[in-house]
Design an enzyme around this catalytic site. Structure first.
Site, PDB file in Angstrom:
ATOM      1  N   TYR A  42      25.377   1.536  14.828  1.00  0.00           N
ATOM      2  CA  TYR A  42      24.427   0.483  15.229  1.00  0.00           C
ATOM      3  C   TYR A  42      23.147   0.597  14.398  1.00  0.00           C
ATOM      4  O   TYR A  42      22.671  -0.391  13.822  1.00  0.00           O
ATOM      5  CB  TYR A  42      24.125   0.622  16.727  1.00  0.00           C
ATOM      6  CG  TYR A  42      22.961  -0.210  17.216  1.00  0.00           C
ATOM      7  CD1 TYR A  42      23.088  -1.583  17.416  1.00  0.00           C
ATOM      8  CD2 TYR A  42      21.726   0.382  17.490  1.00  0.00           C
ATOM      9  CE1 TYR A  42      22.014  -2.343  17.873  1.00  0.00           C
ATOM     10  CE2 TYR A  42      20.656  -0.370  17.953  1.00  0.00           C
ATOM     11  CZ  TYR A  42      20.801  -1.730  18.137  1.00  0.00           C
ATOM     12  OH  TYR A  42      19.739  -2.478  18.595  1.00  0.00           O
TER      13      TYR A  42
ATOM     14  N   ASP B 167      27.131 -18.553  16.013  1.00  0.00           N
ATOM     15  CA  ASP B 167      27.758 -17.232  16.001  1.00  0.00           C
ATOM     16  C   ASP B 167      27.411 -16.537  14.681  1.00  0.00           C
ATOM     17  O   ASP B 167      27.824 -16.976  13.609  1.00  0.00           O
ATOM     18  CB  ASP B 167      29.281 -17.398  16.156  1.00  0.00           C
ATOM     19  CG  ASP B 167      29.963 -16.056  16.347  1.00  0.00           C
ATOM     20  OD1 ASP B 167      29.414 -15.033  15.891  1.00  0.00           O
ATOM     21  OD2 ASP B 167      31.049 -16.030  16.963  1.00  0.00           O
ATOM     22  N   LEU B 168      26.657 -15.462  14.813  1.00  0.00           N
ATOM     23  CA  LEU B 168      26.158 -14.780  13.609  1.00  0.00           C
ATOM     24  C   LEU B 168      27.259 -14.088  12.816  1.00  0.00           C
ATOM     25  O   LEU B 168      27.026 -13.624  11.700  1.00  0.00           O
ATOM     26  CB  LEU B 168      25.077 -13.755  13.983  1.00  0.00           C
ATOM     27  CG  LEU B 168      23.778 -14.268  14.596  1.00  0.00           C
ATOM     28  CD1 LEU B 168      22.719 -13.174  14.583  1.00  0.00           C
ATOM     29  CD2 LEU B 168      23.242 -15.484  13.868  1.00  0.00           C
TER      30      LEU B 168
END
Ligand code: NAP
Length: 297
Positions: A128, A39-40
C-alpha cells in the site's frame, strides 16, 4: 493562478469523500463521483470523466485503502494508487485544474525518532505504501499544479475504521489487547476535509506554482493504537447495563498482520501551518466531535 470553476470530488462514498462533500458545501458547483462513475482502475474512464466535468479543482479521495489486502493484490493497488493519480494529474494539467490528492504516513518506514517532515527519506514497508508513493511521484512528474496531503490513521462515523472496529469489539468482549508500540496521529475525515477547504479557499485566488508539493496534514498530537482505543472507551458512552472492556497494550509482534506497519507514523504539520496558516484540532478533540456527531456513544 488556478482555474476557477467546478469542484470535482472523486471517491464520493469513502470516509473522506463524504466529509469533503460537506466541507465544500457553498463552494460553488460541486460534483462528487463514486467508483461507479469514475473507476480509477481504468485510465480511459478517468480521462472521459475529466473531459466531461472539466473541473477547476479535483479533490481525489478515491484510493485502494485495504492495507493488508494490498499485500496479495499489489497490481490493483498500484493501478489505483500509483498509476491513476498520474493520469488525473496529466488531465488536470491539460485543463489548468488544481489536483488535490491524499497520501499516507505509510510512505515512511517509521524508523525516525521525531515527527516526519515532508523531505524526509521515504521507504515504505508495505505494498500500500509503495503504491501511494508511486502516486505521489506520478503527480509530481505530470508537471501540473497539485497539492498532496499526507495524512494518517483516518476514521469517521462511516466505513471500516479503527473507531468502528473498537466500538464493535467493545460490545462483544470484556478484554481487548491492542498494539502499543506503533504511534501516530488519529485523524478524522471531517478535520481533514475542513482543512482542505481552508487551504483551497486561500489559494483559489492566488495559487503560486511554487506552492505545488507535499504537505503533511494530520490531527495534532500522537498516541499508540492502544492509547487511541483507551481514549475511545474513556469518551464513548458504554452500552446500557454494560461497561467497556479493559484494554491492555501488546507489542505488534503479538498481533501479526499481512502488511508491516511503521513504528513511528507521526507527521510534522509545520509546513502546512507556515504556508497556509491551517492547523487541525488535537486528535482527542476530533475524536470527541466524531463520537458526538455520529451518536455512536
Ligand atoms: N484510511 C486511512 O487510515 C488513511 C491513512 C492515510 C492516508 N489515507 C488516504 O486518505 C484518502 C482517503 O481515504 P479514506 O480513509 O477516505 O478511504 P476509504 O474510506 O477507503 O475510501 C476510499 C474510496 O475510494 C474508493 N475506491 C476504491 N477503489 C476505487 C477505484 N478503483 N476507483 C474509484 N474509487 C475507488 C472506495 O470505493 P469502494 O467503497 O467502492 O471500495 C472508497 O469509496 C486516500 O487517499 C487514502 O489513501 C487514508
Amino acid at each position: 493562478m488556478i482555474a476557477s470553476g467546478r469542484v470535482l470530488i472523486l471517491g464520493a462514498q469513502g470516509q473522506l469523500g463524504i466529509e469533503l462533500q460537506k466541507a465544500f458545501q457553498g463552494a460553488g458547483e460541486v460534483a462528487a463521483l463514486g467508483r461507479e462513475w469514475c473507476d480509477l482502475a481504468h485510465p480511459e474512464v478517468i480521462r472521459a470523466a475529466m473531459d466531461e466535468m472539466r473541473p477547476g479543482i479535483v479533490l481525489n479521495a478515491a484510493a485502494y485503502t485495504a492495507v493488508d489486502r494490498a499485500e496479495s493484490q499489489p497490481e490493483l493497488a498500484m493501478l489505483v494508487n500509483g498509476e491513476a493519480p498520474g493520469v488525473l494529474a496529466k488531465e488536470a494539467r491539460k485543463i489548468g485544474a488544481l489536483l488535490v490528492h491524499y497520501s499516507t504516513d505509510y510512505v515512511f518506514d517509521g524508523s525516525k525518532t521525531g515527527p516526519w517532515v515532508e523531505d524526509d527519506a521515504v521507504n515504505p514497508l508495505n505494498e500500500y505504501g509503495r503504491s501511494k508513493l508511486a502516486g505521489e511521484r506520478k503527480i509530481a512528474l505530470a508537471g501540473g499544479q497539485y497539492l498532496i496531503f499526507r495524512t494518517s490513521w483516518v476514521y469517521s462515523p462511516h466505513g471500516t475504521n479503527f473507531l468502528r472496529t473498537m466500538l464493535r469489539l467493545g460490545r462483544e468482549r470484556e478484554h481487548l489487547r491492542v498494539v502499543n508500540d506503533q504511534i501516530g496521529a488519529p485523524t478524522t475525515a471531517a478535520a481533514l476535509a475542513r482543512a482542505t477547504r481552508a487551504v483551497v479557499d486561500q489559494i483559489a485566488s492566488g495559487f503560486e506554482f511554487a506552492d505545488s508539493g507535499i504537505y503533511h496534514m494530520t490531527c495534532a498530537g500522537a498516541t499508540s493504537w492502544c492509547g487511541f482505543a483507551q481514549e475511545i472507551f474513556r469518551r464513548a458512552q458504554a452500552p446500557e447495563g454494560k461497561s467497556w472492556p479493559v484494554v491492555t497494550g501488546i507489542p505488534h509482534t503479538e498481533y501479526p498482520t499481512a502488511a508491516k506497519r511503521p513504528k513511528n507514523s507521526v507527521l510534522s504539520n509545520a509546513k502546512l501551518l507556515s504556508r497556509f496558516g491551517v492547523e487541525l484540532p488535537a486528535w482527542e478533540d476530533a475524536l470527541a466531535e466524531t463520537l458526538e456527531e455520529a451518536k455512536v456513544q
